[in-house]
Design a protein around this motif. Structure first.
Motif, PDB file in Angstrom:
ATOM      1  N   THR A 424     -25.395  -0.501  37.611  1.00  0.00           N
ATOM      2  CA  THR A 424     -23.980  -0.757  37.899  1.00  0.00           C
ATOM      3  C   THR A 424     -23.653  -2.232  37.707  1.00  0.00           C
ATOM      4  O   THR A 424     -22.596  -2.594  37.163  1.00  0.00           O
ATOM      5  CB  THR A 424     -23.634  -0.320  39.328  1.00  0.00           C
ATOM      6  OG1 THR A 424     -23.967   1.063  39.497  1.00  0.00           O
ATOM      7  CG2 THR A 424     -22.161  -0.523  39.629  1.00  0.00           C
ATOM      8  N   PHE A 425     -24.585  -3.086  38.138  1.00  0.00           N
ATOM      9  CA  PHE A 425     -24.424  -4.535  37.963  1.00  0.00           C
ATOM     10  C   PHE A 425     -24.366  -4.889  36.474  1.00  0.00           C
ATOM     11  O   PHE A 425     -23.534  -5.699  36.045  1.00  0.00           O
ATOM     12  CB  PHE A 425     -25.576  -5.255  38.650  1.00  0.00           C
ATOM     13  CG  PHE A 425     -25.580  -6.745  38.457  1.00  0.00           C
ATOM     14  CD1 PHE A 425     -24.562  -7.535  38.960  1.00  0.00           C
ATOM     15  CD2 PHE A 425     -26.614  -7.354  37.758  1.00  0.00           C
ATOM     16  CE1 PHE A 425     -24.566  -8.913  38.775  1.00  0.00           C
ATOM     17  CE2 PHE A 425     -26.629  -8.722  37.572  1.00  0.00           C
ATOM     18  CZ  PHE A 425     -25.594  -9.506  38.081  1.00  0.00           C
ATOM     19  N   TYR A 426     -25.246  -4.270  35.668  1.00  0.00           N
ATOM     20  CA  TYR A 426     -25.230  -4.484  34.222  1.00  0.00           C
ATOM     21  C   TYR A 426     -23.857  -4.123  33.636  1.00  0.00           C
ATOM     22  O   TYR A 426     -23.281  -4.871  32.831  1.00  0.00           O
ATOM     23  CB  TYR A 426     -26.291  -3.620  33.533  1.00  0.00           C
ATOM     24  CG  TYR A 426     -27.704  -4.124  33.639  1.00  0.00           C
ATOM     25  CD1 TYR A 426     -28.015  -5.297  34.327  1.00  0.00           C
ATOM     26  CD2 TYR A 426     -28.759  -3.435  33.050  1.00  0.00           C
ATOM     27  CE1 TYR A 426     -29.319  -5.748  34.420  1.00  0.00           C
ATOM     28  CE2 TYR A 426     -30.063  -3.880  33.128  1.00  0.00           C
ATOM     29  CZ  TYR A 426     -30.342  -5.035  33.828  1.00  0.00           C
ATOM     30  OH  TYR A 426     -31.630  -5.473  33.916  1.00  0.00           O
ATOM     31  N   GLU A 427     -23.356  -2.956  34.032  1.00  0.00           N
ATOM     32  CA  GLU A 427     -22.090  -2.476  33.492  1.00  0.00           C
ATOM     33  C   GLU A 427     -20.935  -3.400  33.872  1.00  0.00           C
ATOM     34  O   GLU A 427     -20.067  -3.694  33.044  1.00  0.00           O
ATOM     35  CB  GLU A 427     -21.831  -1.054  33.990  1.00  0.00           C
ATOM     36  CG  GLU A 427     -20.658  -0.383  33.327  1.00  0.00           C
ATOM     37  CD  GLU A 427     -20.520   1.082  33.719  1.00  0.00           C
ATOM     38  OE1 GLU A 427     -19.471   1.669  33.417  1.00  0.00           O
ATOM     39  OE2 GLU A 427     -21.466   1.633  34.322  1.00  0.00           O
ATOM     40  N   LYS A 428     -20.924  -3.879  35.120  1.00  0.00           N
ATOM     41  CA  LYS A 428     -19.856  -4.781  35.562  1.00  0.00           C
ATOM     42  C   LYS A 428     -19.910  -6.102  34.797  1.00  0.00           C
ATOM     43  O   LYS A 428     -18.871  -6.660  34.426  1.00  0.00           O
ATOM     44  CB  LYS A 428     -19.984  -5.041  37.066  1.00  0.00           C
ATOM     45  CG  LYS A 428     -19.800  -3.809  37.947  1.00  0.00           C
ATOM     46  CD  LYS A 428     -18.410  -3.209  37.802  1.00  0.00           C
ATOM     47  CE  LYS A 428     -18.242  -1.996  38.730  1.00  0.00           C
ATOM     48  NZ  LYS A 428     -16.921  -1.345  38.515  1.00  0.00           N
ATOM     49  N   ASP A 431     -18.536  -5.444  31.346  1.00  0.00           N
ATOM     50  CA  ASP A 431     -17.067  -5.308  31.408  1.00  0.00           C
ATOM     51  C   ASP A 431     -16.393  -6.674  31.556  1.00  0.00           C
ATOM     52  O   ASP A 431     -15.349  -6.934  30.950  1.00  0.00           O
ATOM     53  CB  ASP A 431     -16.669  -4.403  32.577  1.00  0.00           C
ATOM     54  CG  ASP A 431     -17.013  -2.936  32.326  1.00  0.00           C
ATOM     55  OD1 ASP A 431     -17.105  -2.562  31.144  1.00  0.00           O
ATOM     56  OD2 ASP A 431     -17.193  -2.187  33.302  1.00  0.00           O
ATOM     57  N   LEU A 432     -17.010  -7.547  32.371  1.00  0.00           N
ATOM     58  CA  LEU A 432     -16.459  -8.887  32.556  1.00  0.00           C
ATOM     59  C   LEU A 432     -16.491  -9.679  31.252  1.00  0.00           C
ATOM     60  O   LEU A 432     -15.512 -10.340  30.883  1.00  0.00           O
ATOM     61  CB  LEU A 432     -17.235  -9.627  33.647  1.00  0.00           C
ATOM     62  CG  LEU A 432     -16.829 -11.085  33.908  1.00  0.00           C
ATOM     63  CD1 LEU A 432     -15.383 -11.154  34.385  1.00  0.00           C
ATOM     64  CD2 LEU A 432     -17.762 -11.724  34.933  1.00  0.00           C
ATOM     65  N   LYS A 435     -13.793  -8.942  28.736  1.00  0.00           N
ATOM     66  CA  LYS A 435     -12.452  -9.445  29.043  1.00  0.00           C
ATOM     67  C   LYS A 435     -12.297 -10.937  28.742  1.00  0.00           C
ATOM     68  O   LYS A 435     -11.182 -11.457  28.767  1.00  0.00           O
ATOM     69  CB  LYS A 435     -12.121  -9.182  30.515  1.00  0.00           C
ATOM     70  CG  LYS A 435     -12.051  -7.699  30.864  1.00  0.00           C
ATOM     71  CD  LYS A 435     -11.831  -7.495  32.355  1.00  0.00           C
ATOM     72  CE  LYS A 435     -11.829  -6.015  32.702  1.00  0.00           C
ATOM     73  NZ  LYS A 435     -11.677  -5.783  34.166  1.00  0.00           N
ATOM     74  N   LEU A 436     -13.418 -11.611  28.484  1.00  0.00           N
ATOM     75  CA  LEU A 436     -13.358 -13.050  28.240  1.00  0.00           C
ATOM     76  C   LEU A 436     -12.848 -13.343  26.827  1.00  0.00           C
ATOM     77  O   LEU A 436     -13.127 -12.581  25.892  1.00  0.00           O
ATOM     78  CB  LEU A 436     -14.745 -13.673  28.426  1.00  0.00           C
ATOM     79  CG  LEU A 436     -15.341 -13.603  29.834  1.00  0.00           C
ATOM     80  CD1 LEU A 436     -16.759 -14.142  29.831  1.00  0.00           C
ATOM     81  CD2 LEU A 436     -14.476 -14.374  30.829  1.00  0.00           C
ATOM     82  N   PRO A 437     -12.102 -14.434  26.654  1.00  0.00           N
ATOM     83  CA  PRO A 437     -11.645 -14.795  25.303  1.00  0.00           C
ATOM     84  C   PRO A 437     -12.815 -15.208  24.423  1.00  0.00           C
ATOM     85  O   PRO A 437     -13.780 -15.828  24.894  1.00  0.00           O
ATOM     86  CB  PRO A 437     -10.695 -15.969  25.555  1.00  0.00           C
ATOM     87  CG  PRO A 437     -11.104 -16.519  26.877  1.00  0.00           C
ATOM     88  CD  PRO A 437     -11.609 -15.364  27.684  1.00  0.00           C
TER      89      PRO A 437
END
Length: 457
Positions: A424-428, A431-432, A435-437
């Motif tokens: 779950t930590f890997y997936e988060k 995902d983060l 979202k980064l430029p």
């Protein structure tokens, strides 16, 4: 001369590359057989379940294939009965001696076929299959996946769809079939202990079951540059093999027996998980590391890597165009050369040193990334600093879950929580990063001279 074997291996690779690029020869396509109903004999080399249209389907890889000539149909009427009552070795020898007479004209070059049968044959058995043949084709657009060239490296020239298994030899490889059944049993335990998505990831990491891997997770890991964690490689053999080796050493088992048992265990693990390129590399390097002290030599990572590469390339030189081979050996080459460049890296700050080391390995494999994916995720350097240190705990957790589930299934489910948290930590984190430029640098395919100049620098 330092590392003479490495220099010899490098020269061998250069010669192969020159041959591949100066005398390109695409894989032959069998368009004349495309969508034709054929009957063939073949040996079951591998089998696994894959997701197709949201359903699990059995895919069997057949080797030593003979596409039977329909003209011989009358003389082959009793072939199914003959196959059932004959050993696999006798059938293979018969086909080898009579291939010119038995084979359909124009299909002599077909050596392997991916088969989608109606029932599951045993590993190592000879089967008689009938179905519709679909030939692999070349890419028609720049940058498109070239199925014919890719599957030529794998030793396959087509698919047999809607296949009926008409007969199967009485004898098969009991050793490989038991390993397959063990793999299926362990897979069931993982699916019983983890949620569906996490179970597919752990199955890929521990058992090599990439066919049932969740598509969204695979895409997420690939876009963030951490897809390599799903490949069974040196980390697995270091944890499992070296752990077993040290355990036997503490039990005061004689060193020679310890090495033989450890290498034997890792060979069985490699066979169970498919013996892919990264597994072969890791297995050869693991064996050399254990055996070096027995012959009074020190272990050298780059030399061991060269031995593994030569063993693979002698068998199939076209692996030099295979992304898995290049990523696996490229990363090890970067790690092996790291001591040579570490003197130029900052040493005061541990995090900065780790970041620089990660950036160095990413630089070594950058041409592979660009040549196969046409883009590079720059944040993968930071992400790997987070992901890789957790991999040891994740793999140990997965092995512990399977061991606990064998004893008592609810205990395995309880032991699965740490692994679920890590995934779950890997997936988060992924995902983060998405979202980064500037998350993706889209470069397109670099020219050959650019790749050569980059590696030269």
């Amino acid at each position: 001369m330092r590392r003479p074997l490495c220099l010899t291996g490098l020269a061998f690779v250069v010669v192969l590359l020159l041959g591949i690029y100066l005398m390109p020869k695409g894989a032959r396509t069998y368009d004349e057989l495309d969508r034709q109903q054929v009957t063939l004999l073949g040996v079951v080399e591998w089998k696994e379940y894959k997701i197709s249209k949201d359903e699990e389907v059995l895919v069997v890889s057949l080797g030593q294939v003979v596409v039977l000539n329909p003209i011989l149909k009358d003389s082959l009427e009793n072939l199914p009965e003959k196959i059932r009552g004959t050993t696999a070795k006798q059938i293979r020898k018969y086909c080898e001696n009579e291939k010119e007479r038995l084979c359909l004209p124009g299909a002599e070059g077909i050596e392997g076929v991916l088969c989608y049968p109606d029932r599951e044959p045993a590993m190592g058995s000879v089967v008689l299959m009938e179905g519709k043949f679909f030939a692999f084709s070349h890419a028609t657009n720049p940058g498109e996946f070239d199925g014919a060239d890719y599957y030529r490296i794998m030793g396959q020239q087509g698919r047999l769809m809607q296949a009926d298994c008409l007969a199967q030899s009485r004898h098969y490889s009991a050793f490989r079939e038991r390993l397959y059944l063990c793999r299926e049993y362990l897979s069931l335990l993982l699916h019983a202990c983890y949620p569906e998505e996490e179970a597919s990831v752990m199955g890929a990491m521990l058992l090599g079951e990439k066919g049932t891997l969740d598509g969204e997770i695979k895409s997420l890991y690939q876009r963030n540059g951490i897809i390599h964690i799903l490949a069974i490689s040196g980390l697995h053999l270091s944890i499992l093999g070296m752990g077993f080796y040290r355990m036997l050493k503490r039990l005061r088992v004689p060193i020679a027996v310890d090495i033989i048992l450890s290498i034997g265990l890792m060979y069985c693990y490699g066979m169970m998980t498919g013996m892919g390129v990264s597994i072969v590399r890791a297995f050869v390097m693991f064996g050399l590391k254990l055996c070096a002290p027995l012959v009074g030599r020190t272990y050298d990572m780059l030399t061991a890597m060269t031995v593994a590469a030569l063993l693979i390339l002698v068998q199939q030189p076209l692996y030099l165009t295979h992304s898995g081979f290049l990523f696996s050996f490229g990363a090890i080459c970067g790690i092996g050369l790291l001591p040579e460049v570490s003197m130029h890296l900052p040493s005061a700050n541990k995090f900065l040193k780790a970041l620089s080391a990660g950036a160095w390995v990413s630089l070594v494999t950058l041409p592979v990334h660009l040549c196969f994916y046409y883009e590079f995720p720059p944040f993968s350097i930071l992400l790997n600093l987070i992901v890789i240190p957790c991999m040891g705990a994740l793999l140990i957790s997965g092995v512990g879950v399977m061991a606990a589930a064998v004893i008592f299934l609810p205990l395995g489910r309880l032991a699965a929580f740490p692994g679920i948290l890590i995934l779950t930590f890997y997936e988060k984190c992924c995902d983060l990063c998405m979202k980064l430029p500037g998350q993706r640098w889209i470069t397109g395919h670099p020219a050959l001279w650019q790749t050569a100049a980059f590696l030269g620098i």
